[in-house]
Design an enzyme around this catalytic site. Structure first.
Site, mmCIF file in Angstrom:
data_model
loop_
_atom_site.group_PDB
_atom_site.id
_atom_site.type_symbol
_atom_site.label_atom_id
_atom_site.label_comp_id
_atom_site.label_asym_id
_atom_site.label_seq_id
_atom_site.Cartn_x
_atom_site.Cartn_y
_atom_site.Cartn_z
ATOM 1 C CG ASP A 25 -1.757 1.336 1.334
ATOM 2 O OD1 ASP A 25 -2.302 1.504 0.192
ATOM 3 O OD2 ASP A 25 -1.823 1.683 2.579
ATOM 4 C CG ASP A 27 -1.408 7.902 1.481
ATOM 5 O OD1 ASP A 27 -0.694 8.765 1.325
ATOM 6 O OD2 ASP A 27 -1.887 7.569 0.366
#
Length: 236
Positions: A25, A27
């Site tokens: 991922d 953020d």
């Protein structure tokens, strides 16, 4: 970065085939950017009479696609205006992060380890493409990744497993030979549903919460001994 670290294929739908993979991922996983998203939403929300405190941010924003964020928090604004609002907020976010981002501890060492062993690397995110490209460049790690998969560019984003399944397909890797790294419930649930061993970063939530949402282990950063034990078991 030396040429041997450069991607052999830059198109988002084209990547070399691998036998093992790490999928990240963006953020809160590659960098602790959620505080800057919160800062941007607080400032942006004031103009529309929306108070986005920390509990609201964690419940309705962290890890979510913009379409859902604006549906839930800006329902008093016409739906057709939501894409414009999202673009404005993300532009504000990109201004706020200039010179302020840094990789999560141990990340670059892990990426170098993967490159040396020919492990496929992907970013799998619900974030808009301009954010991901800008953040990877600021972190100095863009050249490591073989593909970028974005929920907004697929039929379904996280928490649906489609983004992770797409990442596996692009890299040519089976789910049982991959590890996903996440920090927020939508992504944790997506990776778990894709049957990928999942590492939960505790940058945003505590250990119990990330495990409740599908993480096999929870770690504070990429130096944690438990992480390397999992890597040894899953991809060797």
């Amino acid at each position: 970065m030396q040429n041997r670290f450069k991607k052999r294929c830059r198109a988002r739908s084209c990547s070399p085939m691998f036998s093992r993979a790490l999928l990240f991922d963006m953020d809160g996983t590659l960098t602790n950017s959620d505080p800057f998203h919160h800062e941007a939403f607080v400032e942006f929300g004031k103009a529309y009479g929306v108070d986005i405190d920390e509990p609201t941010f964690l419940k309705y924003v962290s890890g979510q696609a913009n379409s859902l964020i604006f549906k839930n928090l800006f329902s008093h604004v016409a739906t057709e205006e939501h894409p414009r609002l999202a673009d404005e907020k993300e532009a504000l976010f990109r201004r706020l992060i200039v010179g302020r981002l840094k990789p999560i501890d141990g990340l670059v060492d892990l990426l170098n380890w993967a490159v040396e062993r020919k492990v496929g690397l992907a970013v799998v995110s619900n974030a808009p493409r301009p954010n991901v490209i800008d953040m990877l460049a600021q972190l100095g790690i863009a050249e490591y990744f073989h593909t970028i998969v974005l929920g907004s560019e697929l039929a379904r984003g996280k928490p649906d497993p489609l983004p992770y399944l797409t990442g596996l397909e692009r890299l040519g890797v089976a789910a049982d030979r991959a590890i996903a790294f996440e920090d927020a419930p939508p992504g944790l649930r997506a990776a778990h549903a894709a049957k990928i061993a999942t590492v939960g970063l505790t940058t945003t939530l505590d250990e119990a919460t990330v495990k409740q949402n599908g993480a096999d282990i929870a770690v504070p950063d990429y130096r944690a001994p438990g992480l390397w034990e999992l890597i040894g078991r899953v991809i060797g």
